[in-house]
Design a protein around this motif. Structure first.
Motif, PDB file in Angstrom:
ATOM      1  N   GLN A   1       0.827  -1.212   0.000  1.00  0.00           N
ATOM      2  CA  GLN A   1       0.000   0.000   0.000  1.00  0.00           C
ATOM      3  C   GLN A   1       0.857   1.255   0.000  1.00  0.00           C
ATOM      4  OE1 GLN A   1      -1.753  -2.216   3.240  1.00  0.00           O
ATOM      5  NE2 GLN A   1      -3.715  -1.180   2.845  1.00  0.00           N
ATOM      6  N   LEU A   2       1.954   1.228   0.723  1.00  0.00           N
ATOM      7  CA  LEU A   2       2.838   2.393   0.747  1.00  0.00           C
ATOM      8  C   LEU A   2       3.435   2.651  -0.628  1.00  0.00           C
ATOM      9  CD1 LEU A   2       4.660   1.722   4.151  1.00  0.00           C
ATOM     10  CD2 LEU A   2       2.864   3.398   3.711  1.00  0.00           C
ATOM     11  N   PHE A   3       3.797   1.584  -1.320  1.00  0.00           N
ATOM     12  CA  PHE A   3       4.323   1.738  -2.671  1.00  0.00           C
ATOM     13  C   PHE A   3       3.261   2.362  -3.582  1.00  0.00           C
ATOM     14  CE2 PHE A   3       5.482   0.419  -6.949  1.00  0.00           C
ATOM     15  CZ  PHE A   3       6.852   0.665  -6.969  1.00  0.00           C
ATOM     16  N   ASP A   4       2.022   1.921  -3.426  1.00  0.00           N
ATOM     17  CA  ASP A   4       0.935   2.493  -4.225  1.00  0.00           C
ATOM     18  C   ASP A   4       0.724   3.966  -3.890  1.00  0.00           C
ATOM     19  OD1 ASP A   4       0.554   0.059  -5.454  1.00  0.00           O
ATOM     20  OD2 ASP A   4      -1.137  -0.543  -4.180  1.00  0.00           O
ATOM     21  N   PHE A   5       0.828   4.309  -2.602  1.00  0.00           N
ATOM     22  CA  PHE A   5       0.702   5.717  -2.214  1.00  0.00           C
ATOM     23  C   PHE A   5       1.806   6.553  -2.870  1.00  0.00           C
ATOM     24  CE2 PHE A   5      -1.675   4.395   1.795  1.00  0.00           C
ATOM     25  CZ  PHE A   5      -2.878   4.949   1.386  1.00  0.00           C
ATOM     26  N   ALA A   6       3.020   6.018  -2.893  1.00  0.00           N
ATOM     27  CA  ALA A   6       4.126   6.734  -3.531  1.00  0.00           C
ATOM     28  C   ALA A   6       3.839   6.953  -5.017  1.00  0.00           C
ATOM     29  CB  ALA A   6       5.427   5.968  -3.336  1.00  0.00           C
ATOM     30  N   CYS A   7       3.277   5.941  -5.651  1.00  0.00           N
ATOM     31  CA  CYS A   7       2.933   6.076  -7.071  1.00  0.00           C
ATOM     32  C   CYS A   7       1.864   7.146  -7.267  1.00  0.00           C
ATOM     33  CB  CYS A   7       2.449   4.740  -7.628  1.00  0.00           C
ATOM     34  SG  CYS A   7       3.760   3.490  -7.752  1.00  0.00           S
ATOM     35  N   GLU A   8       0.913   7.229  -6.315  1.00  0.00           N
ATOM     36  CA  GLU A   8      -0.110   8.276  -6.398  1.00  0.00           C
ATOM     37  C   GLU A   8       0.532   9.664  -6.350  1.00  0.00           C
ATOM     38  OE1 GLU A   8      -3.653   8.264  -4.003  1.00  0.00           O
ATOM     39  OE2 GLU A   8      -3.542   6.073  -3.784  1.00  0.00           O
ATOM     40  N   LEU A   9       1.498   9.842  -5.457  1.00  0.00           N
ATOM     41  CA  LEU A   9       2.175  11.134  -5.372  1.00  0.00           C
ATOM     42  C   LEU A   9       2.900  11.451  -6.673  1.00  0.00           C
ATOM     43  CD1 LEU A   9       3.680  11.097  -1.736  1.00  0.00           C
ATOM     44  CD2 LEU A   9       1.663  12.342  -2.547  1.00  0.00           C
ATOM     45  N   ILE A  10       3.554  10.454  -7.246  1.00  0.00           N
ATOM     46  CA  ILE A  10       4.261  10.665  -8.509  1.00  0.00           C
ATOM     47  C   ILE A  10       3.282  11.088  -9.605  1.00  0.00           C
ATOM     48  CG2 ILE A  10       5.548   9.519 -10.347  1.00  0.00           C
ATOM     49  CD1 ILE A  10       6.807   7.731  -8.157  1.00  0.00           C
ATOM     50  N   LYS A  11       2.170  10.388  -9.731  1.00  0.00           N
ATOM     51  CA  LYS A  11       1.184  10.691 -10.770  1.00  0.00           C
ATOM     52  C   LYS A  11       0.578  12.081 -10.586  1.00  0.00           C
ATOM     53  CE  LYS A  11      -0.070   5.819 -11.350  1.00  0.00           C
ATOM     54  NZ  LYS A  11      -1.127   4.782 -11.077  1.00  0.00           N
ATOM     55  N   ALA A  12       0.472  12.521  -9.326  1.00  0.00           N
ATOM     56  CA  ALA A  12      -0.087  13.846  -9.039  1.00  0.00           C
ATOM     57  C   ALA A  12       0.961  14.952  -9.146  1.00  0.00           C
ATOM     58  CB  ALA A  12      -0.711  13.847  -7.648  1.00  0.00           C
ATOM     59  N   GLY A  13       2.180  14.582  -9.533  1.00  0.00           N
ATOM     60  CA  GLY A  13       3.244  15.572  -9.617  1.00  0.00           C
ATOM     61  C   GLY A  13       3.766  16.012  -8.269  1.00  0.00           C
ATOM     62  N   LYS A  14       3.573  15.192  -7.251  1.00  0.00           N
ATOM     63  CA  LYS A  14       3.981  15.538  -5.886  1.00  0.00           C
ATOM     64  C   LYS A  14       5.201  14.744  -5.419  1.00  0.00           C
ATOM     65  CE  LYS A  14       0.583  18.433  -5.085  1.00  0.00           C
ATOM     66  NZ  LYS A  14       0.844  19.874  -4.838  1.00  0.00           N
ATOM     67  N   ALA A  15       5.836  13.974  -6.304  1.00  0.00           N
ATOM     68  CA  ALA A  15       7.045  13.231  -5.957  1.00  0.00           C
ATOM     69  C   ALA A  15       7.859  13.010  -7.220  1.00  0.00           C
ATOM     70  CB  ALA A  15       6.695  11.903  -5.293  1.00  0.00           C
ATOM     71  N   TYR A  16       9.167  12.902  -7.048  1.00  0.00           N
ATOM     72  CA  TYR A  16      10.040  12.728  -8.211  1.00  0.00           C
ATOM     73  C   TYR A  16      11.266  11.911  -7.822  1.00  0.00           C
ATOM     74  CZ  TYR A  16      12.771  16.561  -6.104  1.00  0.00           C
ATOM     75  OH  TYR A  16      13.513  17.350  -5.249  1.00  0.00           O
TER      76      TYR A  16
ATOM     77  N   TYR B   1      16.703  17.444 -11.044  1.00  0.00           N
ATOM     78  CA  TYR B   1      15.809  16.370 -11.484  1.00  0.00           C
ATOM     79  C   TYR B   1      14.356  16.621 -11.058  1.00  0.00           C
ATOM     80  CZ  TYR B   1      20.430  14.270 -11.763  1.00  0.00           C
ATOM     81  OH  TYR B   1      21.751  14.031 -12.045  1.00  0.00           O
ATOM     82  N   ARG B   2      14.093  17.784 -10.483  1.00  0.00           N
ATOM     83  CA  ARG B   2      12.787  18.071  -9.884  1.00  0.00           C
ATOM     84  C   ARG B   2      11.668  18.188 -10.915  1.00  0.00           C
ATOM     85  NH1 ARG B   2       9.627  22.180  -6.953  1.00  0.00           N
ATOM     86  NH2 ARG B   2       9.415  21.520  -4.768  1.00  0.00           N
ATOM     87  N   ASP B   3      12.021  18.575 -12.130  1.00  0.00           N
ATOM     88  CA  ASP B   3      10.987  18.860 -13.131  1.00  0.00           C
ATOM     89  C   ASP B   3      10.744  17.716 -14.108  1.00  0.00           C
ATOM     90  OD1 ASP B   3      10.498  21.394 -12.066  1.00  0.00           O
ATOM     91  OD2 ASP B   3      12.169  22.263 -13.190  1.00  0.00           O
ATOM     92  N   ARG B   4      11.212  16.531 -13.773  1.00  0.00           N
ATOM     93  CA  ARG B   4      10.867  15.381 -14.599  1.00  0.00           C
ATOM     94  C   ARG B   4       9.340  15.208 -14.636  1.00  0.00           C
ATOM     95  NH1 ARG B   4      15.573  11.404 -12.300  1.00  0.00           N
ATOM     96  NH2 ARG B   4      16.910  11.395 -14.142  1.00  0.00           N
ATOM     97  N   THR B   5       8.867  14.651 -15.724  1.00  0.00           N
ATOM     98  CA  THR B   5       7.426  14.432 -15.838  1.00  0.00           C
ATOM     99  C   THR B   5       6.995  13.284 -14.949  1.00  0.00           C
ATOM    100  OG1 THR B   5       7.633  12.820 -17.636  1.00  0.00           O
ATOM    101  CG2 THR B   5       7.528  15.163 -18.257  1.00  0.00           C
ATOM    102  N   PRO B   6       5.723  13.258 -14.579  1.00  0.00           N
ATOM    103  CA  PRO B   6       5.222  12.121 -13.792  1.00  0.00           C
ATOM    104  C   PRO B   6       5.492  10.786 -14.479  1.00  0.00           C
ATOM    105  CG  PRO B   6       3.633  13.909 -13.734  1.00  0.00           C
ATOM    106  CD  PRO B   6       4.696  14.321 -14.707  1.00  0.00           C
ATOM    107  N   GLU B   7       5.386  10.756 -15.823  1.00  0.00           N
ATOM    108  CA  GLU B   7       5.614   9.512 -16.547  1.00  0.00           C
ATOM    109  C   GLU B   7       7.055   9.039 -16.389  1.00  0.00           C
ATOM    110  OE1 GLU B   7       2.093  11.508 -17.829  1.00  0.00           O
ATOM    111  OE2 GLU B   7       4.167  12.224 -17.813  1.00  0.00           O
ATOM    112  N   GLU B   8       8.004   9.980 -16.515  1.00  0.00           N
ATOM    113  CA  GLU B   8       9.423   9.634 -16.334  1.00  0.00           C
ATOM    114  C   GLU B   8       9.667   9.119 -14.917  1.00  0.00           C
ATOM    115  OE1 GLU B   8      12.664  12.262 -18.324  1.00  0.00           O
ATOM    116  OE2 GLU B   8      10.975  13.589 -17.847  1.00  0.00           O
ATOM    117  N   ASN B   9       9.148   9.842 -13.951  1.00  0.00           N
ATOM    118  CA  ASN B   9       9.365   9.472 -12.552  1.00  0.00           C
ATOM    119  C   ASN B   9       8.764   8.110 -12.230  1.00  0.00           C
ATOM    120  OD1 ASN B   9      10.808  11.750 -11.462  1.00  0.00           O
ATOM    121  ND2 ASN B   9       8.930  12.959 -11.703  1.00  0.00           N
ATOM    122  N   LEU B  10       7.580   7.848 -12.780  1.00  0.00           N
ATOM    123  CA  LEU B  10       6.939   6.572 -12.497  1.00  0.00           C
ATOM    124  C   LEU B  10       7.742   5.421 -13.097  1.00  0.00           C
ATOM    125  CD1 LEU B  10       4.506   5.326 -11.087  1.00  0.00           C
ATOM    126  CD2 LEU B  10       3.243   5.489 -13.256  1.00  0.00           C
TER     127      LEU B  10
END
Length: 556
Positions: A106-121, A146-155
């Motif tokens: 679940q924590l991994f999924d939460f991290a992915c949610e942040l990435i998709k929302a542009g809130k993690a990189y 590396y902060r401005d990578r796209t959500p797709e790149e980060n994911l």
């Protein structure tokens, strides 16, 4: 209800208001969330009593949860020791013990949610660069390149991290918050890092592990904790706790901070306690000189005394130093009321009663506790040859001496009055035997006009049980061993007299049946218990009868 749950504090006031407004539907669910990277210490005891005590106070529940996000420093040994300590203190957790690792999916999924929302990189700065970019308390940090990578790149990169494509430290996942925040904890904190290491619960399933700050708040949310009670060092982390839960839209427990327990003459850093063990300054984590709960248990401290101590020091919002003497007082108070009495001679001198029949033996019935008749009596044998403690004899009595000396009388506890007539020494001049006479008319009475100066303890030589008695004292000689001392570390303040051993102690025979860990007052000596680990007759001194350190410091 435990002692720790009987009186209110600022935390119970918060909960009372929550219950009045129906904030959590009247429910109270707390948790005790230790990291399994060492044994619990006296500071954890305060947190245990608080979290479990509050749950008891409100007929709620308290979870035991292991925040096991750093498998390199964790072990099953620590997990099992924590369970034992919580149970020994008198508390029981709700359901089965929980683990942060239970929530890794679940924590991994939460991290992915942040990435998709542009809130993690995903960031590739190394540790040194990370410190440089982070800024200081006076200067804001700088954005990672590396902060401005796209959500797709980060994911995609995060999935590759999970799949083991990168080495430890090569990449991390960071929350995207505010590099200019005055709170450094909000300057894009790391929330996942790569660690190719076996986990004691999940095995080799993961090579990426969530950071504590990310894991802790979400574990609270997943367990529907109502009040997340933690120590003051987490106050600056609360904005990150809140940001994570608000951003992900999860349940939002309320974090409440209280002052941790700081005890003088003690260190409670797990890292430093581990150093004491690893470098052989103490025997193990449960060495009776250690401030660990297991060490205190082995030394003879009682659960009730620790709970009462935690209750008395209270729960506040400001840090303070608690005197070690308060803990010792709580131990003495509990053992004075509950520990049976017995006689033990730690440094024996032989006494021969020259006028006592050679083949005669008597049995005295002696009370087990002077303040509790229900404790009953025990049989103490008496014979011609006895042992008394060397500290109870002076050939020439000093002023106000109330023990045995040449040509003077003293009463044996529960027995006769004896008079010393002759002193026998060895070639080196040491006293090895006292020739005395007893008065057969003094058993339990003082004939008119006949008042011995004092009462001493003794053991029949014929019936004595041989034992080794360890005399423990404070591990550190400095009041603040953990403070900064120029050119010195806390190790420089280890008390060289923290343990001495009476190798040739003589005990009354009833102590041969003593259960390990059960406290006794050795009359006029202190409180002792039989060791929990070593076989045979090995006893540990729990605490002296009086605070000898207070006298030492007063003289100093």
């Amino acid at each position: 209800m435990s002692e720790a749950s009987k009186t209110g504090n600022f935390i119970t006031q918060i909960i009372d208001k929550d219950n009045e407004t129906g904030k959590h539907g009247g429910k109270v669910l707390t948790r005790f969330p230790p990291e399994p990277n060492g044994y619990l210490h006296i500071g954890h005891a305060k947190s245990i009593c608080l979290n479990f005590g509050i749950a008891q106070r409100y007929q709620g529940q308290c979870n035991l949860r292991f925040d096991d996000t750093n498998p390199e420093k964790e072990s099953v040994e620590y997990i099992e020791s924590i369970k034992r300590d919580v149970e020994w203190l008198g508390f029981d957790w709700a359901g089965e013990p929980k683990y942060a690792s239970d929530y890794f999916d679940q924590l991994f999924d939460f991290a992915c949610e942040l990435i998709k929302a542009g809130k993690a990189y995903v960031c590739e700065l190394n540790a040194e660069q990370m410190r440089e970019y982070r800024g200081t308390l006076k200067e804001p940090g700088k954005n990672s390149p590396y902060r401005d990578r796209t959500p797709e790149e980060n994911l995609a990169l995060f999935m590759e991290m999970r799949d083991g494509k990168y080495a430890d430290g090569e990449k991390v996942l960071r929350a995207k918050i505010d590099m200019a925040s005055p709170n450094i904890n909000l300057r894009d904190p790391i929330i996942y890092r790569i660690r190719h290491v076996h986990h004691h619960q999940t095995g080799d399933k993961w090579c990426v592990y969530p950071m504590y700050d990310f894991t802790h708040c979400l574990s609270d949310a997943l367990e529907n904790i109502t009040h997340s009670i933690c120590t003051l060092e987490f106050q600056d982390h609360r904005p990150l706790y809140d940001w994570t839960l608000d951003t992900l839209g999860t349940a939002h427990p309320q974090q409440i901070e209280f002052a941790r327990l700081n005890l003088n003459y003690t260190v409670t850093s797990k890292r430093k306690l581990k150093q004491l063990v690893d470098e052989g300054h103490v025997e193990a984590w449960d060495d009776p000189r250690m401030p660990t709960i297991s060490g205190m248990r082995r030394r003879g401290f009682t659960p009730a005394s620790i709970r009462n101590f935690c209750e008395r020091i209270g729960v506040t919002k400001s840090d303070s130093i608690v005197d070690f003497g308060m803990l010792e007082h709580a131990i003495r108070e509990d053992l004075d009321a509950n520990a049976n009495r017995a006689m033990a001679v730690l440094n024996p001198i032989k006494v021969t009663l020259t006028n006592y029949p050679e083949d005669k033996e008597e049995i005295f019935n002696v009370g087990n506790h002077p303040k509790n008749e229900e404790a009953g009596t025990r049989e103490v044998p008496f014979s011609k040859e006895l042992f008394i403690d060397a500290a109870d004899f002076e050939e020439v009595a000093p002023r106000k001496w109330k023990r045995l000396s040449l040509d003077s009388a003293v009463r044996l506890r529960g027995g006769y009055v004896i008079t010393c007539n002759e002193v026998i020494r060895d070639e080196a001049g040491n006293v090895v035997e006292l020739l005395c006479t007893y008065d057969e008319n003094t058993l339990g009475v003082n004939p008119e006009g006949y008042k011995p100066k004092g009462v001493i303890h003794w053991v029949s030589a014929k019936h004595a049980v041989d034992a080794k008695v360890r005399l423990y004292d404070r591990l550190f000689s400095d009041e603040a061993p953990d403070a900064k001392h120029e050119g010195k570390t806390f190790l420089d303040f280890i008390n060289p007299e923290s343990m001495s051993v009476a190798e040739n102690a003589k005990l009354e025979p009833s102590l041969a049946q003593a259960e390990p860990g059960v406290g006794f007052q050795f009359e006029r000596e202190g409180y002792f218990c039989r060791d929990l680990k070593e076989e045979g007759m090995v006893f540990n001194r729990t605490v002296t009868l009086r605070d000898s350190w207070a006298k030492i410091e007063a003289k100093g």
